[in-house]
Design a protein around this motif. Structure first.
Motif, PDB file in Angstrom:
ATOM      1  N   PRO A 130       4.183  10.623 -20.021  1.00  0.00           N
ATOM      2  CA  PRO A 130       5.160  10.179 -21.030  1.00  0.00           C
ATOM      3  C   PRO A 130       5.836   8.891 -20.606  1.00  0.00           C
ATOM      4  CG  PRO A 130       5.422  12.519 -20.535  1.00  0.00           C
ATOM      5  CD  PRO A 130       4.473  11.973 -19.513  1.00  0.00           C
ATOM      6  N   GLY A 131       6.002   7.976 -21.532  1.00  0.00           N
ATOM      7  CA  GLY A 131       6.663   6.707 -21.256  1.00  0.00           C
ATOM      8  C   GLY A 131       5.791   5.701 -20.554  1.00  0.00           C
ATOM      9  N   GLY A 132       4.486   5.951 -20.490  1.00  0.00           N
ATOM     10  CA  GLY A 132       3.577   4.968 -19.898  1.00  0.00           C
ATOM     11  C   GLY A 132       3.554   4.963 -18.392  1.00  0.00           C
ATOM     12  N   GLY A 133       3.821   6.092 -17.757  1.00  0.00           N
ATOM     13  CA  GLY A 133       3.716   6.181 -16.299  1.00  0.00           C
ATOM     14  C   GLY A 133       4.980   6.716 -15.671  1.00  0.00           C
ATOM     15  N   SER A 134       4.813   7.600 -14.677  1.00  0.00           N
ATOM     16  CA  SER A 134       5.949   8.175 -13.977  1.00  0.00           C
ATOM     17  C   SER A 134       6.253   7.457 -12.671  1.00  0.00           C
ATOM     18  CB  SER A 134       5.659   9.658 -13.680  1.00  0.00           C
ATOM     19  OG  SER A 134       4.480   9.785 -12.884  1.00  0.00           O
ATOM     20  N   PHE A 135       5.504   6.401 -12.356  1.00  0.00           N
ATOM     21  CA  PHE A 135       5.668   5.682 -11.100  1.00  0.00           C
ATOM     22  C   PHE A 135       5.518   4.198 -11.375  1.00  0.00           C
ATOM     23  CE2 PHE A 135       4.002   3.971  -7.042  1.00  0.00           C
ATOM     24  CZ  PHE A 135       4.980   4.428  -6.175  1.00  0.00           C
ATOM     25  N   ALA A 136       6.340   3.387 -10.703  1.00  0.00           N
ATOM     26  CA  ALA A 136       6.288   1.935 -10.892  1.00  0.00           C
ATOM     27  C   ALA A 136       5.149   1.373 -10.042  1.00  0.00           C
ATOM     28  CB  ALA A 136       7.621   1.302 -10.502  1.00  0.00           C
ATOM     29  N   TRP A 137       3.946   1.370 -10.633  1.00  0.00           N
ATOM     30  CA  TRP A 137       2.781   0.921  -9.899  1.00  0.00           C
ATOM     31  C   TRP A 137       2.839  -0.586  -9.687  1.00  0.00           C
ATOM     32  CZ3 TRP A 137      -0.149   4.690  -7.948  1.00  0.00           C
ATOM     33  CH2 TRP A 137      -0.076   5.952  -8.547  1.00  0.00           C
ATOM     34  N   PRO A 138       2.269  -1.106  -8.560  1.00  0.00           N
ATOM     35  CA  PRO A 138       1.510  -0.368  -7.544  1.00  0.00           C
ATOM     36  C   PRO A 138       2.344   0.112  -6.352  1.00  0.00           C
ATOM     37  CG  PRO A 138       1.204  -2.696  -7.206  1.00  0.00           C
ATOM     38  CD  PRO A 138       2.080  -2.562  -8.422  1.00  0.00           C
ATOM     39  N   LEU A 139       3.548  -0.449  -6.126  1.00  0.00           N
ATOM     40  CA  LEU A 139       4.290  -0.136  -4.909  1.00  0.00           C
ATOM     41  C   LEU A 139       5.629   0.537  -5.176  1.00  0.00           C
ATOM     42  CD1 LEU A 139       3.614  -3.398  -2.828  1.00  0.00           C
ATOM     43  CD2 LEU A 139       2.378  -1.218  -2.750  1.00  0.00           C
ATOM     44  N   PRO A 141       9.475   1.431  -7.063  1.00  0.00           N
ATOM     45  CA  PRO A 141      10.700   0.655  -7.265  1.00  0.00           C
ATOM     46  C   PRO A 141      11.230   0.027  -5.978  1.00  0.00           C
ATOM     47  CG  PRO A 141      11.172   3.012  -7.287  1.00  0.00           C
ATOM     48  CD  PRO A 141       9.687   2.878  -7.251  1.00  0.00           C
ATOM     49  N   ARG A 142      10.821   0.534  -4.818  1.00  0.00           N
ATOM     50  CA  ARG A 142      11.242  -0.031  -3.528  1.00  0.00           C
ATOM     51  C   ARG A 142       9.996  -0.336  -2.703  1.00  0.00           C
ATOM     52  NH1 ARG A 142      15.385   4.043  -0.915  1.00  0.00           N
ATOM     53  NH2 ARG A 142      13.907   5.577  -1.754  1.00  0.00           N
ATOM     54  N   PRO A 143       9.360  -1.467  -2.966  1.00  0.00           N
ATOM     55  CA  PRO A 143       8.071  -1.763  -2.313  1.00  0.00           C
ATOM     56  C   PRO A 143       8.139  -1.739  -0.788  1.00  0.00           C
ATOM     57  CG  PRO A 143       8.464  -3.266  -4.136  1.00  0.00           C
ATOM     58  CD  PRO A 143       9.728  -2.500  -3.938  1.00  0.00           C
ATOM     59  N   ALA A 144       9.195  -2.344  -0.206  1.00  0.00           N
ATOM     60  CA  ALA A 144       9.270  -2.406   1.255  1.00  0.00           C
ATOM     61  C   ALA A 144       9.355  -1.005   1.856  1.00  0.00           C
ATOM     62  CB  ALA A 144      10.485  -3.239   1.677  1.00  0.00           C
ATOM     63  N   PHE A 145      10.158  -0.137   1.236  1.00  0.00           N
ATOM     64  CA  PHE A 145      10.285   1.235   1.727  1.00  0.00           C
ATOM     65  C   PHE A 145       8.977   1.985   1.554  1.00  0.00           C
ATOM     66  CE2 PHE A 145      11.321   5.721   0.959  1.00  0.00           C
ATOM     67  CZ  PHE A 145      11.991   6.020   2.141  1.00  0.00           C
ATOM     68  N   PHE A 146       8.303   1.765   0.424  1.00  0.00           N
ATOM     69  CA  PHE A 146       7.030   2.441   0.148  1.00  0.00           C
ATOM     70  C   PHE A 146       5.981   2.058   1.181  1.00  0.00           C
ATOM     71  CE2 PHE A 146       2.876   2.621  -1.968  1.00  0.00           C
ATOM     72  CZ  PHE A 146       2.872   3.932  -2.417  1.00  0.00           C
ATOM     73  N   VAL A 147       5.851   0.770   1.472  1.00  0.00           N
ATOM     74  CA  VAL A 147       4.863   0.305   2.447  1.00  0.00           C
ATOM     75  C   VAL A 147       5.205   0.825   3.842  1.00  0.00           C
ATOM     76  CG1 VAL A 147       3.916  -1.741   3.586  1.00  0.00           C
ATOM     77  CG2 VAL A 147       4.230  -1.719   1.102  1.00  0.00           C
ATOM     78  N   ALA A 148       6.511   0.809   4.198  1.00  0.00           N
ATOM     79  CA  ALA A 148       6.917   1.295   5.517  1.00  0.00           C
ATOM     80  C   ALA A 148       6.592   2.776   5.674  1.00  0.00           C
ATOM     81  CB  ALA A 148       8.416   1.058   5.721  1.00  0.00           C
ATOM     82  N   MET A 149       6.820   3.570   4.622  1.00  0.00           N
ATOM     83  CA  MET A 149       6.512   4.990   4.702  1.00  0.00           C
ATOM     84  C   MET A 149       5.004   5.226   4.799  1.00  0.00           C
ATOM     85  SD  MET A 149       9.213   6.715   4.967  1.00  0.00           S
ATOM     86  CE  MET A 149       8.440   8.309   4.775  1.00  0.00           C
ATOM     87  N   CYS A 150       4.222   4.420   4.064  1.00  0.00           N
ATOM     88  CA  CYS A 150       2.762   4.542   4.158  1.00  0.00           C
ATOM     89  C   CYS A 150       2.287   4.258   5.589  1.00  0.00           C
ATOM     90  CB  CYS A 150       2.093   3.589   3.182  1.00  0.00           C
ATOM     91  SG  CYS A 150       2.195   4.092   1.448  1.00  0.00           S
ATOM     92  N   LEU A 151       2.830   3.209   6.204  1.00  0.00           N
ATOM     93  CA  LEU A 151       2.441   2.875   7.571  1.00  0.00           C
ATOM     94  C   LEU A 151       2.876   3.964   8.545  1.00  0.00           C
ATOM     95  CD1 LEU A 151       3.282  -0.942   7.652  1.00  0.00           C
ATOM     96  CD2 LEU A 151       1.019   0.118   7.579  1.00  0.00           C
ATOM     97  N   LEU A 152       4.099   4.485   8.353  1.00  0.00           N
ATOM     98  CA  LEU A 152       4.588   5.528   9.243  1.00  0.00           C
ATOM     99  C   LEU A 152       3.736   6.782   9.143  1.00  0.00           C
ATOM    100  CD1 LEU A 152       6.744   6.613  11.199  1.00  0.00           C
ATOM    101  CD2 LEU A 152       8.087   7.294   9.203  1.00  0.00           C
ATOM    102  N   LEU A 153       3.446   7.215   7.913  1.00  0.00           N
ATOM    103  CA  LEU A 153       2.630   8.422   7.727  1.00  0.00           C
ATOM    104  C   LEU A 153       1.201   8.196   8.209  1.00  0.00           C
ATOM    105  CD1 LEU A 153       3.868   9.566   4.209  1.00  0.00           C
ATOM    106  CD2 LEU A 153       4.323  10.670   6.384  1.00  0.00           C
TER     107      LEU A 153
END
Length: 227
Positions: A130-139, A141-153
């Motif tokens: 609904p609403g054209g996506g539940s996530f702000a693709w590709p990274l 709403p907080r790209p830096a945090f998203f990338v940091a968490m991906c690297l950490l995991l």
């Protein structure tokens, strides 16, 4: 319910590995059932004690979705039983020093699968959510945090965790390494207690004590006899 099914993994791995090792005549990796039964009983009792308190209420009637969930949980249990045993045999058949290279190879092999799965989910989400996506693709709403968490995991949980697991699988019999998976449950409980800011209940405390006692007993069973 999934936690109850997957929670039996340490016991299922230990039993399966010991059966296979005894069939192969591997005296170094297998132990008599009389010595292994007590630690496994403690671990199984501890797992049920810590998981039963948080298990979902069973439905009055077995629905199709519920039965499908049971089948999926059992299939996952089978996959996670096969992998550590096969992984341990592969590593123990080779010389030392393979843990890091094998962990890196496993990560490189799963990276394309993860990218394809992520792209597929993104297309599905943008098309049907609904609403054209539940996530702000590709990274997000907080790209830096998203990338940091991906690297950490990716580096800590996946690569380093796999490297240490491979090292344990190379040094220990599969039946013993399987029992050590209970520390995943203990870690999850610790994180949950910190997250919710509470102490363990009586049943959880008893389950934790049984898990620790079972692992200590399992280590003693597989400890080589002194010359």
């Amino acid at each position: 319910v999934p936690a109850l099914i997957i929670g039996t993994l340490p016991v299922v791995i230990a039993i399966t590995a010991n059966v296979l090792d005894r069939q192969r005549g591997s005296g170094e990796d297998s132990v008599p059932w009389a010595r292994l039964s007590a630690p496994l009983a403690l671990i199984l009792g501890g797992l049920f004690a810590v998981h039963a308190a948080g298990a979902d209420t069973l439905p009055a009637a077995a629905t199709t979705d519920y039965l499908l969930g049971i089948v999926s949980g059992l299939f996952a249990l089978g996959c996670w039983t096969w992998y550590p045993i096969r992984n341990s045999r592969w590593l123990r058949a080779r010389g030392p020093g393979q843990s890091r290279a094998w962990a890196t190879a496993q990560g490189l092999a799963t990276l394309p699968v993860a990218l394809v799965a992520g792209l597929g989910y993104a297309l599905w989400d943008l098309q049907f959510a609904p609403g054209g996506g539940s996530f702000a693709w590709p990274l997000g709403p907080r790209p830096a945090f998203f990338v940091a968490m991906c690297l950490l995991l990716g580096l800590a949980a996946s690569w380093l965790g796999t490297l240490l697991w491979n090292q344990a699988s190379h040094l220990l019999p599969a039946a013993l390494a399987g029992q050590l998976i209970v520390f995943e449950t203990l870690s999850a409980l610790l994180y949950a207690f910190i997250w919710y800011g509470r102490w363990p209940s009586t049943s959880e405390t008893a389950g934790i004590a049984l898990l620790i006692a079972g692992v200590i007993g399992g280590v003693r069973v597989f400890r080589p006899s002194a010359a």
